[in-house]
Each structure stands twice: as C-alpha cells, then as structure tokens.
Design a protein around this motif. Structure first.
Motif, PDB file in Angstrom:
ATOM      1  N   ASP A  45       1.113  -7.328  11.071  1.00 38.84           N
ATOM      2  CA  ASP A  45       1.529  -8.010  12.302  1.00 38.84           C
ATOM      3  C   ASP A  45       1.735  -7.004  13.438  1.00 38.84           C
ATOM      4  OD1 ASP A  45       2.288 -10.526  13.578  1.00 38.84           O
ATOM      5  OD2 ASP A  45       4.330  -9.743  13.605  1.00 38.84           O
ATOM      6  N   GLY A  46       0.681  -6.204  13.698  1.00 37.19           N
ATOM      7  CA  GLY A  46       0.725  -5.276  14.826  1.00 37.19           C
ATOM      8  C   GLY A  46       1.660  -4.100  14.640  1.00 37.19           C
ATOM      9  N   SER A  47       1.681  -3.497  13.457  1.00 40.36           N
ATOM     10  CA  SER A  47       2.569  -2.363  13.184  1.00 40.36           C
ATOM     11  C   SER A  47       2.288  -1.209  14.134  1.00 40.36           C
ATOM     12  CB  SER A  47       2.406  -1.879  11.745  1.00 40.36           C
ATOM     13  OG  SER A  47       2.880  -2.834  10.829  1.00 40.36           O
ATOM     14  N   THR A  48       3.352  -0.473  14.465  1.00 39.63           N
ATOM     15  CA  THR A  48       3.231   0.670  15.372  1.00 39.63           C
ATOM     16  C   THR A  48       3.572   1.988  14.696  1.00 39.63           C
ATOM     17  OG1 THR A  48       5.517   0.316  16.125  1.00 39.63           O
ATOM     18  CG2 THR A  48       3.761  -0.747  17.392  1.00 39.63           C
ATOM     19  N   ASP A  49       3.843   1.970  13.386  1.00 40.66           N
ATOM     20  CA  ASP A  49       4.151   3.204  12.654  1.00 40.66           C
ATOM     21  C   ASP A  49       2.940   3.593  11.814  1.00 40.66           C
ATOM     22  OD1 ASP A  49       4.193   1.285  10.707  1.00 40.66           O
ATOM     23  OD2 ASP A  49       6.187   1.781   9.931  1.00 40.66           O
ATOM     24  N   ASP A  50       3.167   4.222  10.665  1.00 42.70           N
ATOM     25  CA  ASP A  50       2.049   4.656   9.830  1.00 42.70           C
ATOM     26  C   ASP A  50       1.577   3.585   8.865  1.00 42.70           C
ATOM     27  OD1 ASP A  50       4.205   4.641   8.114  1.00 42.70           O
ATOM     28  OD2 ASP A  50       3.703   6.556   7.155  1.00 42.70           O
ATOM     29  N   THR A  51       2.092   2.354   8.997  1.00 36.78           N
ATOM     30  CA  THR A  51       1.683   1.278   8.093  1.00 36.78           C
ATOM     31  C   THR A  51       0.180   1.041   8.117  1.00 36.78           C
ATOM     32  OG1 THR A  51       3.847   0.204   8.231  1.00 36.78           O
ATOM     33  CG2 THR A  51       1.990  -1.160   7.551  1.00 36.78           C
ATOM     34  N   PRO A  52      -0.483   0.937   9.288  1.00 36.98           N
ATOM     35  CA  PRO A  52      -1.934   0.717   9.271  1.00 36.98           C
ATOM     36  C   PRO A  52      -2.700   1.789   8.498  1.00 36.98           C
ATOM     37  CG  PRO A  52      -1.057   0.276  11.465  1.00 36.98           C
ATOM     38  CD  PRO A  52       0.055   0.907  10.672  1.00 36.98           C
ATOM     39  N   ARG A  54      -1.598   3.632   5.982  1.00 41.87           N
ATOM     40  CA  ARG A  54      -1.334   3.425   4.552  1.00 41.87           C
ATOM     41  C   ARG A  54      -2.179   2.270   4.018  1.00 41.87           C
ATOM     42  NH1 ARG A  54       3.591   5.554   2.429  1.00 41.87           N
ATOM     43  NH2 ARG A  54       4.786   6.732   3.981  1.00 41.87           N
ATOM     44  N   LEU A  55      -2.229   1.178   4.771  1.00 43.56           N
ATOM     45  CA  LEU A  55      -2.992   0.018   4.330  1.00 43.56           C
ATOM     46  C   LEU A  55      -4.485   0.330   4.252  1.00 43.56           C
ATOM     47  CD1 LEU A  55      -1.212  -2.801   6.390  1.00 43.56           C
ATOM     48  CD2 LEU A  55      -0.952  -2.305   3.953  1.00 43.56           C
ATOM     49  N   ALA A  56      -4.996   1.050   5.235  1.00 43.94           N
ATOM     50  CA  ALA A  56      -6.417   1.397   5.231  1.00 43.94           C
ATOM     51  C   ALA A  56      -6.770   2.256   4.024  1.00 43.94           C
ATOM     52  CB  ALA A  56      -6.778   2.121   6.536  1.00 43.94           C
ATOM     53  N   GLU A  57      -5.917   3.211   3.722  1.00 43.68           N
ATOM     54  CA  GLU A  57      -6.155   4.078   2.565  1.00 43.68           C
ATOM     55  C   GLU A  57      -6.130   3.279   1.267  1.00 43.68           C
ATOM     56  OE1 GLU A  57      -4.146   8.032   0.439  1.00 43.68           O
ATOM     57  OE2 GLU A  57      -3.351   7.267   2.354  1.00 43.68           O
ATOM     58  N   TRP A  58      -5.202   2.361   1.160  1.00 41.61           N
ATOM     59  CA  TRP A  58      -5.083   1.547  -0.057  1.00 41.61           C
ATOM     60  C   TRP A  58      -6.299   0.646  -0.208  1.00 41.61           C
ATOM     61  CZ3 TRP A  58      -2.059  -3.485  -0.969  1.00 41.61           C
ATOM     62  CH2 TRP A  58      -1.859  -3.691  -2.330  1.00 41.61           C
ATOM     63  N   ALA A  59      -6.713  -0.018   0.884  1.00 42.10           N
ATOM     64  CA  ALA A  59      -7.856  -0.928   0.809  1.00 42.10           C
ATOM     65  C   ALA A  59      -9.139  -0.170   0.479  1.00 42.10           C
ATOM     66  CB  ALA A  59      -7.997  -1.683   2.124  1.00 42.10           C
ATOM     67  N   ALA A  60      -9.291   1.041   1.016  1.00 47.41           N
ATOM     68  CA  ALA A  60     -10.494   1.826   0.741  1.00 47.41           C
ATOM     69  C   ALA A  60     -10.600   2.197  -0.730  1.00 47.41           C
ATOM     70  CB  ALA A  60     -10.485   3.092   1.606  1.00 47.41           C
ATOM     71  N   ALA A  61      -9.449   2.361  -1.385  1.00 47.13           N
ATOM     72  CA  ALA A  61      -9.450   2.781  -2.789  1.00 47.13           C
ATOM     73  C   ALA A  61      -9.549   1.617  -3.766  1.00 47.13           C
ATOM     74  CB  ALA A  61      -8.191   3.592  -3.075  1.00 47.13           C
ATOM     75  N   HIS A  62      -9.318   0.381  -3.277  1.00 48.93           N
ATOM     76  CA  HIS A  62      -9.256  -0.764  -4.198  1.00 48.93           C
ATOM     77  C   HIS A  62     -10.057  -1.922  -3.615  1.00 48.93           C
ATOM     78  CE1 HIS A  62      -6.218   1.404  -6.485  1.00 48.93           C
ATOM     79  NE2 HIS A  62      -5.602   1.646  -5.344  1.00 48.93           N
ATOM     80  N   PRO A  63     -11.210  -2.241  -4.194  1.00 46.99           N
ATOM     81  CA  PRO A  63     -12.100  -3.273  -3.636  1.00 46.99           C
ATOM     82  C   PRO A  63     -11.478  -4.667  -3.554  1.00 46.99           C
ATOM     83  CG  PRO A  63     -13.235  -1.925  -5.276  1.00 46.99           C
ATOM     84  CD  PRO A  63     -11.792  -1.568  -5.362  1.00 46.99           C
ATOM     85  N   HIS A  64     -10.452  -4.951  -4.363  1.00 45.74           N
ATOM     86  CA  HIS A  64      -9.879  -6.297  -4.330  1.00 45.74           C
ATOM     87  C   HIS A  64      -8.769  -6.430  -3.284  1.00 45.74           C
ATOM     88  CE1 HIS A  64      -7.062  -4.070  -6.759  1.00 45.74           C
ATOM     89  NE2 HIS A  64      -6.267  -5.106  -6.970  1.00 45.74           N
ATOM     90  N   VAL A  65      -8.605  -5.404  -2.452  1.00 40.80           N
ATOM     91  CA  VAL A  65      -7.584  -5.420  -1.408  1.00 40.80           C
ATOM     92  C   VAL A  65      -8.266  -5.510  -0.039  1.00 40.80           C
ATOM     93  CG1 VAL A  65      -5.708  -4.143  -0.311  1.00 40.80           C
ATOM     94  CG2 VAL A  65      -5.973  -4.084  -2.804  1.00 40.80           C
ATOM     95  N   GLU A  66      -7.794  -6.448   0.779  1.00 40.49           N
ATOM     96  CA  GLU A  66      -8.311  -6.600   2.134  1.00 40.49           C
ATOM     97  C   GLU A  66      -7.142  -6.542   3.112  1.00 40.49           C
ATOM     98  OE1 GLU A  66     -10.973  -9.688   4.883  1.00 40.49           O
ATOM     99  OE2 GLU A  66     -10.323 -10.264   2.861  1.00 40.49           O
ATOM    100  N   VAL A  67      -7.338  -5.874   4.226  1.00 36.11           N
ATOM    101  CA  VAL A  67      -6.306  -5.756   5.252  1.00 36.11           C
ATOM    102  C   VAL A  67      -6.799  -6.424   6.531  1.00 36.11           C
ATOM    103  CG1 VAL A  67      -4.944  -4.182   6.670  1.00 36.11           C
ATOM    104  CG2 VAL A  67      -5.398  -3.623   4.269  1.00 36.11           C
TER     105      VAL A  67
END
Length: 523
Positions: A45-52, A54-67
């Motif tokens: 929901d429009g994060s302004t910290d390092d959340t995006p 973290r999410l991008a790194e997680w999604a790149a490593a796991h095909p069943h995760v979408e951000v």
C-alpha cells in the motif's frame, strides 16, 4: 508465477512493514502444502521504507509469490480487494503482514474446508498480545451456525473463503477512506450468506500478533463518531438478512458487548482520556436507544447488563466508579495436589473470583441473588444473576509458553455455594483435570507449558496461572514437572492416601467418559 490449478491464494496487505515481514515470509515457506498448489499475493500500500525492496527480492526467489504495488490508501481494505481480484485459488486466505501461519495451516484448513463443502473455513487462532475468540475453538465445528455456536465472536477476516462464494455475492471490503470495522462489514455479511461455515480447532493455524513497535495499518485510537457510524452500518447488514427475534438479538448482543460495553469497563475505561470516554458513552447511548430491543441487553450477564443500564441513563461518573471496582477483579486458584503417572498429569485445584482480596458476592433477596457492586441506585433487575450462577464454570488450560498454542483439558468441576459472614452468597470452584502429554497438541509437546485455571461466572472469564513448570525435552517425551512453590529442587508432590490417586484417576476418567489415561483426547 505459479500456473495450473491452485488450491489457495494467500492475500497479504502491507505498508512499511520492513523486517516485521520476515516471520510471515518464513511461515509461508515452511508450509506443508507444496508451493505449486498455492500462491502468495502481497499488495504493498505505497510503502516508503525498504519494504518494496524486501518484497521484490522475495518474489524473485519464489515463483509462487507475486507483489502488487498500489497507491497509498492508508487502510487495508483496498489492498485486500486488489489481492482478491488477482487471486486464482479455489480458496482465499487473508493474512495480515504482522501475523504468521503454522506450518500445516494451509493444507489442514483447505482439506477441512473441502471435506465439509464449506464456503468459509476458520482455523484455530492464538494471540500474541492480541485477543482471540477462545470459546469458538473449544471443539471442531464442521457446520458452525450463528444460532448454535459462538461463531459471531470471530469477525476478523483471517479466514479461508471459497473464492467463488466471494465472487458470487460480490463480497468486498469497504474502500471508503479509513473506515473502521472493515472486517466486520465483509465477515458479517459472509456469515449470513454462507451455506456452510466450518471451524478447525484441533490444530492452531493462525498466529495473530501485535507488532513490538505497536505499528500496523489500523493501530491508531478510534474516533468515536466515525467508529460507531460504521458499526451501525454493520447492524444494517444484520438487519437486512435477519428477521426481528432471538437470532437478530443474539447478533446485536455481540456488538453491544464487544464494541461498546468492553470499552466502558475496568482498566480499559480508567486508562482512556475523559473527553474520549464521554464521546464513546454518548455514541453507545445513542446506539442502544435507537437500534437494540430490550432483549439484547437483557440477556447479558449482570455486570455487563449493569454497564449497559448505566450508559443508557448517561451515568458516566457511576461507570467510572464501577470500573475502579471491576478493574480489581482477579481469578485466584489454588493447586491442592498433583501427580504425574507416565505421560499423564492429574491436577486437583480450587478457585474463586476476588475483588481487592474479597470474594465477589451475591446478595439474597426474595429467593433471588443480586451482584454486589459499589454503586448505589442500580435497578435490581440489572444486578439479578440468579440464573447465571448455574452457568459458572471452571476450565483448565494448557498453553505453550512460546508458540502460545492453547488447549482446553478434560476437567470435572463443581461450583459450591457458600454463605459469607454477612449472609451473602459466594461461589467456590473446585475440580480435577487430566492432561496426557502423549496426545496433547497431536503429540507436538516439545517445550515449556503453562497451566492455567480459567474461572467464568456472571460476566467475567479470567485466568490464574497454576504454580507448576512443565517442560518436555522432545515431542511425546515424559514431562518434567517442577512445583514453583518449592524453593529447592522439587520434592514429592502432595499425595492422597495409598492408592488414592489411582482411584481418583479412575473416577475422573469415568466422569469424563475416558477409558485409560492414554485414551485422553484433547481439543
């Protein structure tokens, strides 16, 4: 991205969660359901910290995760709706970013939902700094209904919904800016439309947590006018789907008790700013007068009925005086004896409710009993608890010290009515409970366990820890029991006469309908 038929879509709204996402990430990666059978949709929901990042790194490593990235809305409703629109699973499980799932949660809850043909499946919850509806999870409920179970006590969205059911009835979260009780709007309507709702209670599925920093999407103090306006909209949903009568009154009673009376009781009231208290009292008074029949408050326990009566008359000062007394109510329990035989621990205990070291008491009058409170001019019908005295109960709970998994134990109890020095009635609870550490939590017993007495009566349900430290070195291992009342190494616990424990255990098993200690079933 995962392709093919999916069993579950996990939808997670998040905002500036940062490192607090890790526990949820880890729990989703540990799921026993294969990653090819479920997807995770995280809506930022429009994060302004390092959340995006973290999410991008997680999604790149796991095909069943979408951000998904969304403009900041300031509330979880829109992110949840965006995730639901993207979901492809047969069922949708909503999870908040500061919570996490047990390792077998998706597989067990999905299997239970399919086996029961459920539109909604609710997995047992445990709280970490948050309250959960304990009574709902006393037993498995393959067909829980609003009229015969405490289903309405669970109104958070952390459930598994059949996606076709949500789409069929256009069930969405309200997206008006920062609307309070957004879960209630969807879940109340879902319950009323569901053909079958099931509750899985023999495995803890959902860990509901309060962030250590106190931050989440809905952490701010509620503004009374907006909050109760939204609550009245939820009552409109109930009224649209029910006829006047006992069921509607029961459902209304849930909001009266949980969202109104509990805010005007005990320490919660005493710790609130006075201007806020006045606003809440005014909103509650308005809602009680305009929306509830007399039967709604009339079926509450005496202490809650008294609060409702005082607020209906605008007696805020008396509410504060009652709250000072109510805040001092405690459950006191005494462990009288215990014995460990193999994997089975047997406990004998007693307990009582006290206020400032004096037992809660009930004054007799014309064959009836009234709760004794430190407030004058309270109508007798508000304090009448004659019928409630017969519903008092004693439970014994085993709670894992770190995981917080909680289980009701088999218990036989009696409630004695004792006459006090001034002729007032007092209740004394006594009981015997058994816990088999071979079957507790399906045999998953490694770690430390806390044992508690839970005393319920006349509007209170309070816990008192028992002075035993119980630990299991491994799953199914014989527990080590330490009596914390003893300063040195544990000595032999109190013993009845020779053979007494065996006779007691046999008697308890007969009363509980159990054959042998190893046959004890816990849920």
């Amino acid at each position: 991205m995962t392709t093919g038929l999916l069993k579950v879509s996990v939808v997670v709204p998040t905002y500036n969660s940062g490192e607090h996402l890790q526990q949820l990430f880890d729990s989703l990666l540990r799921q026993s359901m294969p990653a090819t059978e479920f997807e995770v949709i995280v809506v930022d929901d429009g994060s302004t910290d390092d959340t995006p990042a973290r999410l991008a790194e997680w999604a790149a490593a796991h095909p069943h995760v979408e951000v998904l990235r969304a403009e900041h809305s300031g509330w979880p409703s829109r992110p949840r709706n965006l995730g639901l629109a993207r979901a492809r699973g047969e069922y949708v499980q909503f999870v908040d970013d500061d919570d996490w799932l047990a390792d077998e949660a998706l597989a067990r809850l999905y299997g239970y939902a399919v086996a029961n043909g459920a539109d909604i499946a609710i997995g047992k919850m445990t709280g970490h700094g948050r309250a959960v509806p304990r009574e709902l999870f006393r037993v498995n409920r393959p067909d829980a209904r609003l009229d015969d179970s405490p289903l309405i006590e669970s109104l958070t969205c952390h459930k598994m919904f059949r996606r076709a059911f949500l789409l069929e009835h256009d069930l969405r979260f309200p997206e008006e800016h920062r609307k309070r009780l957004e879960d209630h709007h969807l879940v109340a309507r879902a319950y009323l439309l569901s053909k079958r709702t099931c509750v899985l209670s023999d495995y803890t599925c959902y860990h509901h947590a309060r962030r250590p920093d106190g931050g989440n999407l809905t952490a701010s103090r509620m503004e009374p006018a907006g909050y109760y306006s939204s609550l009245r909209e939820v009552l409109d949903i109930v009224d649209t789907h029910t006829e006047p009568g006992p069921l509607r009154d029961k459902l209304h009673r849930r909001w009266l008790r949980s969202e109104m009376i509990r805010r005007l009781r005990g320490a919660r009231l005493l710790n609130a700013p006075r201007d806020w208290v006045d606003q809440v009292a005014a909103e509650v008074q308005k809602t009680v007068e305009e929306r509830f029949t007399p039967a709604v408050a009339g079926r509450l326990p005496a202490v809650e009925r008294t609060v409702a009566g005082l607020v209906a008359e605008g007696r805020v000062e008396d509410l504060l005086r009652l709250a000072e007394w109510d805040a001092g109510i405690r459950a006191k329990a005494r462990l009288k004896a215990y014995e460990l035989t193999g994997l089975t621990l047997t406990l004998m205990l007693s307990g009582q409710l006290h206020s400032n070291d004096q037992p809660v008491s009930y004054a007799p009058s014309d064959g009836r009993y009234r709760l004794v409170v430190p407030i004058d001019d309270v109508p007798a019908e508000l304090l009448d608890c004659t019928a409630e005295l017969g519903r008092a109960r004693l439970d014994v709970i085993a709670r894992h010290d770190t995981q917080h998994d909680e289980f009701f134990l088999p218990v036989h109890f009696e409630v004695d009515r004792v006459v006090g020095p001034a002729g007032e009635l007092q209740l004394r609870y006594r009981g015997t409970a058994m816990v088999d550490f071979g079957t507790l939590n399906g045999g998953r017993t490694q770690g430390e366990w806390i044992l508690k007495a839970r005393i319920s009566g006349c509007g209170w349900t309070l816990d008192a820890k028992l002075p035993l430290a119980v630990s299991c070195a491994a799953d199914g291992a014989r527990p080590v029991v330490v009596d914390k009342r003893k300063k040195k190494a544990p000595a032999k616990p109190p013993q009845p006469r020779p053979g007494g424990w065996r006779r007691l255990a046999r008697a308890v098993r007969r009363r509980l309908g159990l054959a042998r200690p190893q046959a004890v079933r816990l849920s």
